[in-house]
Design an enzyme around this catalytic site. Sequence first.
Site, PDB file in Angstrom:
ATOM      1  N   SER A 110      25.585  23.972  32.418  1.00 37.20           N
ATOM      2  CA  SER A 110      25.913  23.309  33.671  1.00 37.20           C
ATOM      3  C   SER A 110      27.089  23.973  34.376  1.00 37.20           C
ATOM      4  O   SER A 110      27.027  25.124  34.775  1.00 37.20           O
ATOM      5  CB  SER A 110      26.161  21.824  33.390  1.00 37.20           C
ATOM      6  OG  SER A 110      26.304  21.088  34.559  1.00 37.20           O
TER       7      SER A 110
ATOM      8  N   ASP B  33      26.012  23.396  41.063  1.00 37.55           N
ATOM      9  CA  ASP B  33      26.620  23.919  39.843  1.00 37.55           C
ATOM     10  C   ASP B  33      25.600  24.799  39.129  1.00 37.55           C
ATOM     11  O   ASP B  33      24.540  25.113  39.674  1.00 37.55           O
ATOM     12  CB  ASP B  33      27.131  22.789  38.952  1.00 37.55           C
ATOM     13  CG  ASP B  33      26.018  21.880  38.449  1.00 37.55           C
ATOM     14  OD1 ASP B  33      24.950  21.857  39.084  1.00 37.55           O
ATOM     15  OD2 ASP B  33      26.220  21.184  37.436  1.00 37.55           O
TER      16      ASP B  33
ATOM     17  N   ASP C  33      23.367  24.535  36.797  1.00 40.46           N
ATOM     18  CA  ASP C  33      21.974  24.127  36.603  1.00 40.46           C
ATOM     19  C   ASP C  33      21.450  23.290  37.760  1.00 40.46           C
ATOM     20  O   ASP C  33      20.339  22.765  37.705  1.00 40.46           O
ATOM     21  CB  ASP C  33      21.801  23.375  35.288  1.00 40.46           C
ATOM     22  CG  ASP C  33      22.529  22.040  35.260  1.00 40.46           C
ATOM     23  OD1 ASP C  33      23.522  21.870  36.000  1.00 40.46           O
ATOM     24  OD2 ASP C  33      22.124  21.151  34.487  1.00 40.46           O
TER      25      ASP C  33
ATOM     26  N   ASP D 243      22.110  20.347  38.992  1.00 43.64           N
ATOM     27  CA  ASP D 243      21.942  18.893  39.001  1.00 43.64           C
ATOM     28  C   ASP D 243      23.090  18.219  39.750  1.00 43.64           C
ATOM     29  O   ASP D 243      23.106  17.006  39.915  1.00 43.64           O
ATOM     30  CB  ASP D 243      21.791  18.319  37.592  1.00 43.64           C
ATOM     31  CG  ASP D 243      22.996  18.544  36.700  1.00 43.64           C
ATOM     32  OD1 ASP D 243      23.936  19.259  37.113  1.00 43.64           O
ATOM     33  OD2 ASP D 243      23.004  18.020  35.566  1.00 43.64           O
TER      34      ASP D 243
END
Length: 533
Positions: A177, A324, A326, A328
């Site tokens: 992340s 960010d 990833d 999400d």
Amino acid sequence: MTIGEKIAQLRTQANLSQEWLAEKLAVSRQSISKWEMNQAIPQVDNILQLCDIFNITADDLLRENKSITPAAQTQRRKYFGTDGFRGEANRTLTSMQAYKVGRFLGWYYGSSKNGSKPRIVIGKDTRRSSYMLEYSIVAGITASGADAYMLHVTTTPSVSYVTRQDEFDCGIMITASHNPFYDNCIKIINSHGEKLDDKTTALIEAYLDGDLKTLNVLGEDLPLATKEKIGCIVDYSSGRNRYIAYLISLASHSYKNLKIGLDCANGASWMIAKAVFSALGAQTEVIGAEPNGLNVNTDCGSTHIDALCKLVREQHLDVGFAFDGDADRCIAVDENGNVVDGDAMLYILGKRLKSRGILNKDTVVATVMSNSGFVASLEKAGIQCVQTAVGDRFVYESMQTNDYSLGGEQSGHIIIKKYATTGDGLLTAIMMTEEICDTKTPLAKLAEPVMLYPQYLQNVSVKDKAAVLADSAVLEEVKAVEKLINKKGRVLLRQSGTEPLIRVMTECESEEKCVEYAQRIVDVIAKRGHCHD
């Protein structure tokens, strides 16, 4: 007697229900249950609230806590935190461990298939170690007789979407992340597109530690598939493409008159974000879209927003969105180059859903990190705010339990239940752009009613997070600072779910006082010997 047992005893003596206590503490009933069953410990702000409710001191609550030691905490959740199995690649998260996770999942889902092969879909972000971990997991999955479907570089919400829509047994996302490139994480998603349950996670941990008795397996390891039962590896980039098409289908406007900045954090969205917004007609300016495996989140993305602010100002863009690693999370930047964080976006989207009659119970779910001014602004708009522990997992749990429509975090995790089961930065960006188009109002004007208190957050690297939260001297200093703030703000002390950090957050009417009060608490943590040398 443990903290949990003490809480249960005090609650019973006072004739209080778990539901009542959960509402009083602004947590879920499941959280109370987990505390009382010794599956988790309360955050420090909850400990202080409990002391007030039961009229006891923090020392009274903590001193009999002989059963919950840091070692016991580690044993209960040795590898998996609130958001997967995370650590530095090939130090705390190795390729061999990744292989064993794949071995377990292939065996576990195959054991209930009555002969048919389980199907597991896998995505990854751009960090160098993601490839190594992906291949290790896939080797384990296929060795146990399951088929592995490869989405390649893609976002966490896309894995959730594909897992749910295409009826996979589970999904796996390899990403740390917002963490630095050298960290990584194995996130496991159930067949409903949600984070894996604690029971199954505990079984994975048992296997990682070689405990086959818990799995009711005879022999030295899980059975290996042979001959035609060995799993297949399937290229499934078509699933990622369907996710892109799904996002595009959610927009009801053409964005041809909009100039939109995108910061992809050199991460998983580096191709997808531009593809989506260009397909919708926007003129896009993209940064953070040159991943090399070592630069994910480096001076870019939602955790380093200055680069996008500068781009929006210099290029005179209408709006910007930063993701960010990833994707999400999403943080927005208005047309003046000012940051619009998760709280402000929750406010805007909450009003949007309410005006359409689809904000269930006129309630938004946030976390205890959300600004008090944001909560007050929602109330002025006729919207209630329920607050949970930090983590999108807890936000979603509250949304599921109470049938709420919208929830999220100040950091930019936003869950819109109608469209997704997880935070989705690209979806959030589309919905924000839709509101700009529907109302013909610039983002700065939409965010203007949100009046926020100054906040200050300091991260402290510590030897033992649980020991800090159990230190009565630290808790007493927190209480002393809260008295100084005098209900015109707050203090929040919590442990990071992914790093060896204690986060000290102060909120009050003055930025200078925020810094001063936080430093007081940090000084006590240091004096008590909790900090790394």
